[in-house]
Design a protein around this motif. Structure first.
Motif, PDB file in Angstrom:
ATOM      1  N   ARG A   1      52.820  48.915  41.982  1.00 25.49           N
ATOM      2  CA  ARG A   1      53.098  48.993  40.915  1.00 25.49           C
ATOM      3  C   ARG A   1      53.131  47.691  39.380  1.00 25.49           C
ATOM      4  N   ILE A   2      52.413  47.827  39.415  1.00 25.64           N
ATOM      5  CA  ILE A   2      52.271  46.798  37.591  1.00 25.64           C
ATOM      6  C   ILE A   2      51.954  47.515  36.511  1.00 25.64           C
ATOM      7  N   PRO A   3      51.958  46.466  35.859  1.00 26.91           N
ATOM      8  CA  PRO A   3      52.378  47.277  33.804  1.00 26.91           C
ATOM      9  C   PRO A   3      50.498  47.394  32.901  1.00 26.91           C
ATOM     10  N   ALA A   4      50.931  48.055  32.280  1.00 28.14           N
ATOM     11  CA  ALA A   4      48.860  48.303  32.604  1.00 28.14           C
ATOM     12  C   ALA A   4      48.999  47.165  31.693  1.00 28.14           C
ATOM     13  N   GLU A   5      49.942  45.883  31.152  1.00 30.70           N
ATOM     14  CA  GLU A   5      49.200  45.233  30.057  1.00 30.70           C
ATOM     15  C   GLU A   5      48.227  44.004  31.166  1.00 30.70           C
ATOM     16  N   ASN A   6      48.571  44.419  32.470  1.00 32.76           N
ATOM     17  CA  ASN A   6      47.754  43.544  33.428  1.00 32.76           C
ATOM     18  C   ASN A   6      46.143  43.594  33.571  1.00 32.76           C
ATOM     19  N   VAL A   7      45.938  44.864  32.541  1.00 32.85           N
ATOM     20  CA  VAL A   7      44.817  45.453  32.968  1.00 32.85           C
ATOM     21  C   VAL A   7      43.458  44.410  32.618  1.00 32.85           C
ATOM     22  N   LEU A   8      42.819  43.695  33.112  1.00 35.52           N
ATOM     23  CA  LEU A   8      41.485  42.699  32.580  1.00 35.52           C
ATOM     24  C   LEU A   8      39.865  43.403  32.311  1.00 35.52           C
ATOM     25  N   GLY A   9      40.296  43.137  30.486  1.00 39.37           N
ATOM     26  CA  GLY A   9      39.129  43.766  30.424  1.00 39.37           C
ATOM     27  C   GLY A   9      39.622  45.352  30.353  1.00 39.37           C
ATOM     28  N   ALA A  10      38.025  46.336  29.411  1.00 37.94           N
ATOM     29  CA  ALA A  10      38.760  47.363  29.450  1.00 37.94           C
ATOM     30  C   ALA A  10      38.996  48.429  30.951  1.00 37.94           C
ATOM     31  N   GLU A  11      39.543  49.492  30.700  1.00 37.16           N
ATOM     32  CA  GLU A  11      39.389  49.897  31.936  1.00 37.16           C
ATOM     33  C   GLU A  11      38.082  50.760  32.170  1.00 37.16           C
ATOM     34  N   GLY A  12      37.363  50.434  33.489  1.00 37.05           N
ATOM     35  CA  GLY A  12      36.673  51.467  33.909  1.00 37.05           C
ATOM     36  C   GLY A  12      35.215  50.205  33.646  1.00 37.05           C
ATOM     37  N   LEU A  13      35.299  48.957  32.928  1.00 39.35           N
ATOM     38  CA  LEU A  13      34.175  48.130  33.028  1.00 39.35           C
ATOM     39  C   LEU A  13      34.298  46.934  33.834  1.00 39.35           C
ATOM     40  N   GLY A  14      35.313  47.348  34.202  1.00 43.58           N
ATOM     41  CA  GLY A  14      34.946  46.178  36.333  1.00 43.58           C
ATOM     42  C   GLY A  14      33.978  45.656  36.800  1.00 43.58           C
ATOM     43  N   PHE A  15      32.964  47.036  37.030  1.00 46.71           N
ATOM     44  CA  PHE A  15      31.601  46.260  38.078  1.00 46.71           C
ATOM     45  C   PHE A  15      31.265  45.605  37.050  1.00 46.71           C
ATOM     46  N   TYR A  16      30.831  45.513  35.550  1.00 44.00           N
ATOM     47  CA  TYR A  16      29.935  44.754  34.197  1.00 44.00           C
ATOM     48  C   TYR A  16      30.628  43.513  34.682  1.00 44.00           C
ATOM     49  N   SER A  17      32.150  42.872  34.939  1.00 49.31           N
ATOM     50  CA  SER A  17      32.714  41.619  34.598  1.00 49.31           C
ATOM     51  C   SER A  17      32.247  41.714  36.254  1.00 49.31           C
ATOM     52  N   ILE A  18      32.305  42.301  37.079  1.00 48.61           N
ATOM     53  CA  ILE A  18      31.760  41.558  38.765  1.00 48.61           C
ATOM     54  C   ILE A  18      30.767  41.020  39.136  1.00 48.61           C
ATOM     55  N   MET A  19      29.151  42.083  38.825  1.00 50.07           N
ATOM     56  CA  MET A  19      28.097  41.723  38.463  1.00 50.07           C
ATOM     57  C   MET A  19      28.155  40.690  37.416  1.00 50.07           C
ATOM     58  N   ARG A  20      28.325  39.942  36.233  1.00 54.96           N
ATOM     59  CA  ARG A  20      28.411  39.006  35.929  1.00 54.96           C
ATOM     60  C   ARG A  20      28.725  37.732  36.326  1.00 54.96           C
ATOM     61  N   ASN A  21      30.272  37.854  36.695  1.00 46.59           N
ATOM     62  CA  ASN A  21      30.552  36.788  37.182  1.00 46.59           C
ATOM     63  C   ASN A  21      30.137  36.522  38.927  1.00 46.59           C
ATOM     64  N   PHE A  22      29.226  37.892  39.023  1.00 54.53           N
ATOM     65  CA  PHE A  22      28.681  37.049  40.749  1.00 54.53           C
ATOM     66  C   PHE A  22      27.197  35.907  40.326  1.00 54.53           C
ATOM     67  N   GLN A  23      26.471  35.910  39.431  1.00 53.85           N
ATOM     68  CA  GLN A  23      25.971  35.133  38.736  1.00 53.85           C
ATOM     69  C   GLN A  23      25.968  33.201  39.219  1.00 53.85           C
ATOM     70  N   ASN A  24      27.438  33.288  38.389  1.00 54.13           N
ATOM     71  CA  ASN A  24      27.832  31.398  38.865  1.00 54.13           C
ATOM     72  C   ASN A  24      28.574  31.422  40.065  1.00 54.13           C
ATOM     73  N   GLU A  25      28.639  32.330  41.114  1.00 54.01           N
ATOM     74  CA  GLU A  25      29.496  32.306  42.167  1.00 54.01           C
ATOM     75  C   GLU A  25      28.436  32.133  43.264  1.00 54.01           C
ATOM     76  N   ARG A  26      27.145  33.112  42.826  1.00 55.15           N
ATOM     77  CA  ARG A  26      26.093  32.870  43.806  1.00 55.15           C
ATOM     78  C   ARG A  26      24.903  31.049  43.428  1.00 55.15           C
TER      79      ARG A  26
END
Length: 390
Positions: free
Chosen positions: A231-256
């Motif tokens: 259980r984590i508080p709702a304030e621990n959402v990073l960005g908006a709900e449902g937009l995590g995939f796009y965050s992951i894809m964007r950050n993949f570029q820097n990772e690679r």
């Protein structure tokens, strides 16, 4: 090998001159020689990097290369991150390099790019100082590069979310203080149903199921994580709900990009090491360097690595200038991940039986290099991205 990478002149949106990049390179290289190389064999045995070393890296500014001054960062760019990754790769200790780069360029970036002002204010100063070490938890037993296939769930209950699922192959997973976790908040929505969350170490329901025993990168801790009614508080959402995939894809570029930098640094170090070996190793009345076939193969590898390095820095410059370089990043990750393995194969070969001995750095480096064509996007995935854009 050349010490000077291709870097652009100072220009609009690119405030750092070439000399300033090289000051960073010199500082990182000194740290590697003085603090990492004399101690890292022990870290390989222990399976993790001691916290005082990580805090020292924070004190020197290595964890804040890309972050704003208001949090203690240096406000540099992708070229600086690439230099950092290359010099860590040159250390010959891939586990040290990856544990560090996961924190600086793969996990904490989620907090900075997607965190609220309050989340940044709470976490970024500690992330940059080395007091807070981060991990990113996306991969699962049945989901790697195919992020949409993750099965970890997060359901809303009042002012909280409940996380359930398992994450696998998580670098820094044993000793991290803060996890950036991907979970499905709407399983029926595909890529639109993935959300990123911040989960603190010690949160009830989060456990390290096991520390994984790896082929390489042994000085980095890697874990299987279990979320069981976490259980984590709702304030621990990073960005908006449902937009995590796009965050992951964007950050993949820097990772690679930084993985490619790490690969080039390791390849450079392997060639330098092998040149010294073949010039000293006596055989057939002379030294191995006297054999034309060996000289020519090492010369060709040097040429390939320098070509890869120039491609790497040209791509880093484009990223620093905010250009769309998905195609180039995918190319450079594929090229460098494969190239470092070609280099290690040949360099180990030229070390002969010594190359198989655990006392030989090239043996460790060959093991560490193998994952560089897999992690952060396997070569086949990268090439498919390139093909889809052709």
């Amino acid at each position: 090998m050349m010490d000077k990478a291709w870097v652009p002149a100072r220009g609009p949106g690119l405030p750092w001159a070439a000399g300033e990049y090289e000051l960073l390179r010199d500082q990182v290289r000194r740290f590697v020689e003085e603090e990492i190389k004399p101690r890292a064999d022990r870290w390989e045995e222990d399976g993790f990097i001691p916290r005082p070393i990580l805090r020292r890296m924070g004190e020197l500014g290595f964890f804040g290369i890309r972050y704003p001054a208001e949090y203690g960062g240096a406000e540099m760019d992708a070229t600086a991150s690439t230099i950092f990754a290359e010099e860590l790769g040159r250390s010959t200790y891939g586990g040290v390099a990856i544990a560090t780069l996961v924190h600086t360029d793969m996990a904490s970036v989620h907090v900075f790019h997607d965190g609220t002002k309050a989340q940044r204010a709470r976490w970024m100063p500690g992330i940059i100082s080395g007091e807070v070490i981060t991990a990113v938890a996306i991969t699962e037993p049945d989901a790697g590069s195919d992020v949409k296939a993750i099965s970890t769930r997060a359901r809303r209950e009042g002012d909280s979310y409940i996380l359930d699922g398992t994450k696998l192959y998580i670098t820094n997973g044993v000793h991290a203080d803060l996890y950036c976790v991907a979970a499905k908040t709407d399983p029926s929505a595909g890529s639109h149903g993935i959300t990123m969350f911040l989960v603190e170490k010690g949160t009830p329901g989060l456990s390290v199921a096991r520390q994984l025993d790896k082929h390489g990168w042994r000085s980095s801790d890697t874990a299987e994580l279990v979320f069981d009614g976490c259980r984590i508080p709702a304030e621990n959402v990073l960005g908006a709900e449902g937009l995590g995939f796009y965050s992951i894809m964007r950050n993949f570029q820097n990772e690679r990009l930084v993985l490619a930098g790490m690969a080039i640094g390791a390849a450079e170090a392997a060639i330098d090491m092998t040149l010294a070996w073949v010039k000293a190793r006596r055989a057939f009345g002379g030294v191995l360097w006297d054999m034309q076939a060996i000289r020519e193969r090492l010369a060709m590898l040097s040429a390939k690595v320098e070509a890869g390095r120039q491609f790497l820095y040209a791509t880093a410059w484009r990223m620093a200038a905010d250009e769309d370089c998905l195609r180039e990043v995918s190319m450079v990750k594929a090229v460098c991940g494969e190239l470092v393995n070609e280099v290690m194969y040949t360099c180990l070969q030229f070390h002969g039986a010594m190359g198989l001995m655990r006392e030989s750095p090239i043996e460790r480096m060959a093991r560490d290099a193998r994952v560089l064509s897999i992690g952060g996007g396997a070569t086949e995935v990268m090439l498919d991205v390139v093909a889809s854009m052709s």
